[in-house]
Each structure stands twice: as structure tokens, then as C-alpha cells.
Design a protein around this motif. Structure first.
Motif, PDB file in Angstrom:
ATOM      1  N   UNK A 165       0.839  -1.206   0.000  1.00 42.03           N
ATOM      2  CA  UNK A 165       0.000   0.000   0.000  1.00 42.03           C
ATOM      3  C   UNK A 165       0.875   1.257   0.000  1.00 42.03           C
ATOM      4  N   UNK A 166       0.373   2.264  -0.695  1.00 43.96           N
ATOM      5  CA  UNK A 166       1.090   3.540  -0.804  1.00 43.96           C
ATOM      6  C   UNK A 166       0.412   4.545   0.112  1.00 43.96           C
ATOM      7  N   UNK A 167       1.230   5.278   0.882  1.00 44.76           N
ATOM      8  CA  UNK A 167       0.669   6.266   1.791  1.00 44.76           C
ATOM      9  C   UNK A 167       1.596   7.477   1.885  1.00 44.76           C
ATOM     10  N   UNK A 168       1.055   8.630   2.276  1.00 44.56           N
ATOM     11  CA  UNK A 168       1.903   9.817   2.446  1.00 44.56           C
ATOM     12  C   UNK A 168       2.915   9.597   3.569  1.00 44.56           C
ATOM     13  N   UNK A 169       4.079  10.202   3.439  1.00 46.12           N
ATOM     14  CA  UNK A 169       5.081  10.132   4.497  1.00 46.12           C
ATOM     15  C   UNK A 169       5.408  11.558   4.931  1.00 46.12           C
ATOM     16  N   UNK A 170       5.536  11.758   6.219  1.00 48.23           N
ATOM     17  CA  UNK A 170       5.812  13.075   6.782  1.00 48.23           C
ATOM     18  C   UNK A 170       7.296  13.225   7.095  1.00 48.23           C
ATOM     19  N   UNK A 171       7.780  14.460   7.161  1.00 47.75           N
ATOM     20  CA  UNK A 171       9.205  14.676   7.418  1.00 47.75           C
ATOM     21  C   UNK A 171       9.725  14.006   8.682  1.00 47.75           C
ATOM     22  N   UNK A 172       8.952  14.039   9.761  1.00 46.93           N
ATOM     23  CA  UNK A 172       9.430  13.451  11.011  1.00 46.93           C
ATOM     24  C   UNK A 172       9.691  11.952  10.869  1.00 46.93           C
ATOM     25  N   UNK A 173       8.841  11.270  10.130  1.00 46.00           N
ATOM     26  CA  UNK A 173       9.039   9.832   9.910  1.00 46.00           C
ATOM     27  C   UNK A 173      10.309   9.573   9.097  1.00 46.00           C
ATOM     28  N   UNK A 174      10.597  10.440   8.137  1.00 45.37           N
ATOM     29  CA  UNK A 174      11.818  10.246   7.341  1.00 45.37           C
ATOM     30  C   UNK A 174      13.062  10.453   8.201  1.00 45.37           C
ATOM     31  N   UNK A 175      12.994  11.379   9.149  1.00 42.51           N
ATOM     32  CA  UNK A 175      14.125  11.577  10.068  1.00 42.51           C
ATOM     33  C   UNK A 175      14.339  10.320  10.905  1.00 42.51           C
ATOM     34  N   UNK A 176      13.248   9.806  11.474  1.00 40.61           N
ATOM     35  CA  UNK A 176      13.332   8.640  12.360  1.00 40.61           C
ATOM     36  C   UNK A 176      13.780   7.377  11.626  1.00 40.61           C
ATOM     37  N   UNK A 177      13.324   7.210  10.381  1.00 36.47           N
ATOM     38  CA  UNK A 177      13.668   6.012   9.601  1.00 36.47           C
ATOM     39  C   UNK A 177      14.950   6.178   8.795  1.00 36.47           C
ATOM     40  N   UNK A 178      15.555   7.378   8.892  1.00 35.21           N
ATOM     41  CA  UNK A 178      16.805   7.692   8.176  1.00 35.21           C
ATOM     42  C   UNK A 178      16.679   7.475   6.663  1.00 35.21           C
TER      43      UNK A 178
END
Length: 186
Positions: free
Chosen positions: A75-88
Motif C-alpha cells: 500500500x502507498x501512503x503519504x510520508x511526513x518529514x518526522x518519519x523520514x528523520x526517524x527512519x533515516x
């Protein structure tokens, strides 16, 4: 003196220090990318099969979506900046290009293909944080006073450093006389 301070304060309440960077980034995506594709126009391969008289690939419309991620279940979903920081991972969005294939001046096929990913500047029009209130930013795990204008690459925040120079690779001469002073560039 208080008038000057309040005037400056009012200016920065309405305009952030990175507004020019964000506006320039938005203009690049909305206008300049399409201009670049338009300049390229057609692609004519060097080797054309003998049964064809003419073969062209026409580059048409380029589009950038908002950042998203495909989960393990597909499934495709929006990703937020904070999640990208946490997941590197990088806060980026897919770039799609519409392509037309013409054989002997007849359009045979059209398709839309993903041609890459573009890092998204925080608080730009293509960022999920654009135009959110302070409460909504806090809810999304962001600093409500953060101005944006930077990128997240591999979980790290990266900022643009703007450098203003008179004119690179130019020689300046200054002539000074009794009553006049002027500069000349070559």
C-alpha cells in the motif's frame, strides 16, 4: 527607535528568512522543470529499424507528486518529514514524465513513467507541512516555529547556503578622480 524595531518585527512576522528559497524551489518545480523538458522536445534514436521511416520519442508533461512511501503490504501512503528523520530515509517525491512514441508521424503509444525522485523542500507547495497551523505542525511532530526551506536526506537535515557574489570570474577596475568615482567591469 521603537518604530523601527516594530517595523522590522512586522516584516519578519509576515516574511520568513527562507521565503525566497521556498518560492524559488516552487518555481523550479512548477515552471522550470517543464521548460527543461520543452527545450529537449523530441528524442530521435540514432538507430531506427529498417521497416520504419521515422521514429520519435516526444517528451511531454513532467509532474512531481507529494512524498509517499510504499509499505511492506504494497500500500502507498503519504510520508511526513518526522518519519523520514526517524527512519533515516530521504523526504522525496516521485517525478513522472508523460512520453509519446511516434512511428512514421503517427502516435503509436503514450505512457507515464517514473523517471526519478526529487528531494522535497520543507514547507514548499509539495511538502505535506505546507500551510499547516501551529497546532497541526505539533500534531505531526514538527517544530511549529520552524521556517522550513531545507531538505531531509537519509534522515539528516540539509540546508542551502545562499552566496551572493558581485560577478564570478570577472575583473573589476576602480578609477578614482578628484570629483568622480566609478567602477568598470570587463
Amino acid at each position: 527607535m521603537d518604530k523601527n524595531i516594530s517595523l522590522i518585527q512586522m516584516y519578519f512576522e509576515e516574511n520568513s528568512l527562507v521565503k525566497a528559497d521556498i518560492d524559488s524551489y516552487n518555481n523550479f518545480i512548477e515552471n522550470r522543470m517543464q521548460d527543461i523538458i520543452k527545450e529537449m522536445g523530441e528524442v530521435i534514436p540514432t538507430i531506427i529499424p529498417p521497416e520504419m521511416q521515422d521514429f520519435k520519442i516526444i517528451l511531454d508533461k513532467i509532474e512531481v507528486e507529494k512524498p509517499s512511501i510504499v509499505d511492506a503490504d504494497g500500500s502507498k501512503r503519504p510520508i511526513l518529514p518526522n518519519e523520514t528523520r526517524l527512519r533515516k530515509i530521504s523526504y522525496s517525491a516521485p517525478i513522472f514524465l508523460t512520453v509519446h512514441v511516434n512511428v512514421d508521424n503517427i502516435q503509436r503509444e503514450s505512457f507515464r513513467a517514473q523517471i526519478g525522485k526529487l528531494p522535497i523542500m520543507l514547507k514548499s507547495k509539495y511538502c505535506h507541512l505546507n500551510n499547516l497551523s501551529k497546532d497541526e505542525l505539533i500534531e505531526k511532530g514538527e517544530d511549529p516555529d520552524g521556517p522550513g526551506g531545507y531538505f531531509i536526506l537519509n534522515g539528516n537535515e540539509r540546508v542551502l547556503i545562499t552566496v551572493e557574489d558581485l560577478a564570478s570570474n570577472r575583473l573589476f577596475f576602480a578609477y578614482k578622480g578628484r570629483d568622480k568615482s566609478y567602477e568598470r567591469s570587463r
